[in-house]
Design a protein around this motif. Structure first.
Motif, short mmCIF file in Angstrom:
data_model
loop_
_atom_site.label_atom_id
_atom_site.label_comp_id
_atom_site.label_asym_id
_atom_site.label_seq_id
_atom_site.Cartn_x
_atom_site.Cartn_y
_atom_site.Cartn_z
N GLN A 85 7.41 -1.42 -9.82
CA GLN A 85 8.56 -0.55 -10.05
C GLN A 85 9.75 -1.31 -10.61
OE1 GLN A 85 8.53 2.80 -9.59
NE2 GLN A 85 6.48 2.87 -8.71
N LEU A 86 9.94 -2.55 -10.12
CA LEU A 86 11.15 -3.28 -10.47
C LEU A 86 10.88 -4.54 -11.30
CD1 LEU A 86 13.00 -3.05 -7.02
CD2 LEU A 86 13.27 -1.57 -9.03
N GLY A 87 9.61 -4.90 -11.49
CA GLY A 87 9.32 -6.13 -12.20
C GLY A 87 9.86 -7.36 -11.48
N PHE A 88 9.86 -7.30 -10.17
CA PHE A 88 10.52 -8.32 -9.35
C PHE A 88 9.48 -9.14 -8.61
CE2 PHE A 88 12.76 -9.77 -5.54
CZ PHE A 88 13.95 -10.23 -6.06
N ASP A 89 9.51 -10.45 -8.79
CA ASP A 89 8.51 -11.28 -8.11
C ASP A 89 9.16 -12.36 -7.25
OD1 ASP A 89 9.43 -13.08 -9.93
OD2 ASP A 89 7.45 -13.59 -10.75
N GLN A 90 10.43 -12.21 -6.95
CA GLN A 90 11.11 -13.22 -6.13
C GLN A 90 11.01 -12.86 -4.66
OE1 GLN A 90 12.12 -16.07 -7.66
NE2 GLN A 90 11.05 -15.04 -9.33
N PHE A 91 9.78 -12.87 -4.13
CA PHE A 91 9.57 -12.55 -2.73
C PHE A 91 8.50 -13.45 -2.13
CE2 PHE A 91 6.86 -9.74 -5.23
CZ PHE A 91 5.62 -9.98 -4.68
N ARG A 92 8.54 -13.54 -0.81
CA ARG A 92 7.51 -14.24 -0.05
C ARG A 92 7.04 -13.30 1.05
NH1 ARG A 92 7.75 -17.41 -3.50
NH2 ARG A 92 7.93 -19.68 -3.47
N ILE A 93 5.74 -13.30 1.30
CA ILE A 93 5.19 -12.54 2.41
C ILE A 93 4.82 -13.53 3.51
CG2 ILE A 93 3.42 -10.91 3.16
CD1 ILE A 93 3.02 -10.11 0.24
N PHE A 94 5.34 -13.29 4.71
CA PHE A 94 5.02 -14.13 5.86
C PHE A 94 4.22 -13.32 6.88
CE2 PHE A 94 8.84 -16.02 4.08
CZ PHE A 94 8.55 -17.36 4.12
N ASP A 95 3.27 -13.98 7.50
CA ASP A 95 2.50 -13.32 8.55
C ASP A 95 2.13 -14.34 9.61
OD1 ASP A 95 0.76 -10.40 8.51
OD2 ASP A 95 0.31 -11.89 10.05
N ARG A 96 2.15 -13.93 10.85
CA ARG A 96 1.80 -14.85 11.94
C ARG A 96 0.30 -15.07 12.01
NH1 ARG A 96 4.00 -10.75 16.51
NH2 ARG A 96 2.59 -9.02 16.11
N GLN A 97 -0.48 -14.21 11.39
CA GLN A 97 -1.92 -14.41 11.34
C GLN A 97 -2.28 -15.40 10.22
OE1 GLN A 97 -3.87 -13.09 13.65
NE2 GLN A 97 -2.21 -11.86 14.53
N ALA A 98 -3.52 -15.90 10.27
CA ALA A 98 -3.94 -16.89 9.28
C ALA A 98 -4.44 -16.25 7.99
CB ALA A 98 -5.03 -17.78 9.87
N GLY A 99 -4.60 -14.92 8.00
CA GLY A 99 -5.14 -14.26 6.81
C GLY A 99 -4.32 -13.04 6.41
N VAL A 100 -4.71 -12.45 5.30
CA VAL A 100 -4.01 -11.29 4.74
C VAL A 100 -4.77 -10.02 5.09
CG1 VAL A 100 -3.35 -10.19 2.57
CG2 VAL A 100 -3.04 -12.64 2.85
N GLY A 101 -4.05 -8.97 5.48
CA GLY A 101 -4.68 -7.69 5.73
C GLY A 101 -4.22 -7.00 7.01
N GLY A 102 -3.44 -7.72 7.83
CA GLY A 102 -2.90 -7.11 9.05
C GLY A 102 -4.01 -6.65 9.98
N THR A 103 -3.93 -5.39 10.42
CA THR A 103 -4.92 -4.83 11.33
C THR A 103 -6.33 -4.99 10.79
OG1 THR A 103 -3.35 -3.23 12.19
CG2 THR A 103 -5.68 -2.68 12.41
#
Ligand SMILES: Cc1cc2nc3c(=O)[nH]c(=O)nc-3n(C[C@H](O)[C@H](O)[C@H](O)COP(=O)(O)OP(=O)(O)OC[C@H]3O[C@@H](n4cnc5c(N)ncnc54)[C@H](O)[C@@H]3O)c2cc1C
Length: 64
Positions: free
Chosen positions: A41-59
């Motif tokens: 939507q914004l063409g914006f890539d200045q972000f970081r995703i943090f998660d306390r788990q070791a992998g991506v996908g949450g639940t």
């Protein structure tokens, strides 16, 4: 246009701009969707995703 690097802020020049780095907490479906929307939507890539788990996908990752 999606920026691939941190843009320079040009101080008082005519083309100066402000950007706002984004922190996304949680790499579940919601966090991934947020990142996709920022890019698409914004063409914006200045972000970081943090998660306390070791992998991506949450639940979905936890219950894999
Ligand atoms: C067993 C099970 C089966 C399901 N099956 C389906 C299905 O078949 N179809 C369907 O549509 N939905 C299903 N769901 C629901 C679906 O999984 C959830 O609605 C969806 O995953 C929610 O995504 P979310 O990103 O909001 O939260 P989550 O997936 O919970 O992700 C949140 C993430 O944030 C991280 N986090 C939280 N707090 C912090 C913190 N302080 N610091 C760092 N990281 C943090 C967590 O580690 C987690 O990875 C199921 C849910 C469960 C539990």
């Amino acid at each position: 246009m999606i920026r691939e690097s941190i843009p320079r802020v040009n101080g008082y020049q005519r083309d100066a701009y402000t950007y706002y780095p984004v922190v996304i907490v949680g790499a579940g479906a919601s966090g991934i969707a947020m990142a996709c929307q920022l890019k698409q939507q914004l063409g914006f890539d200045q972000f970081r995703i943090f998660d306390r788990q070791a992998g991506v996908g949450g639940t979905w990752w936890i219950n894999r």
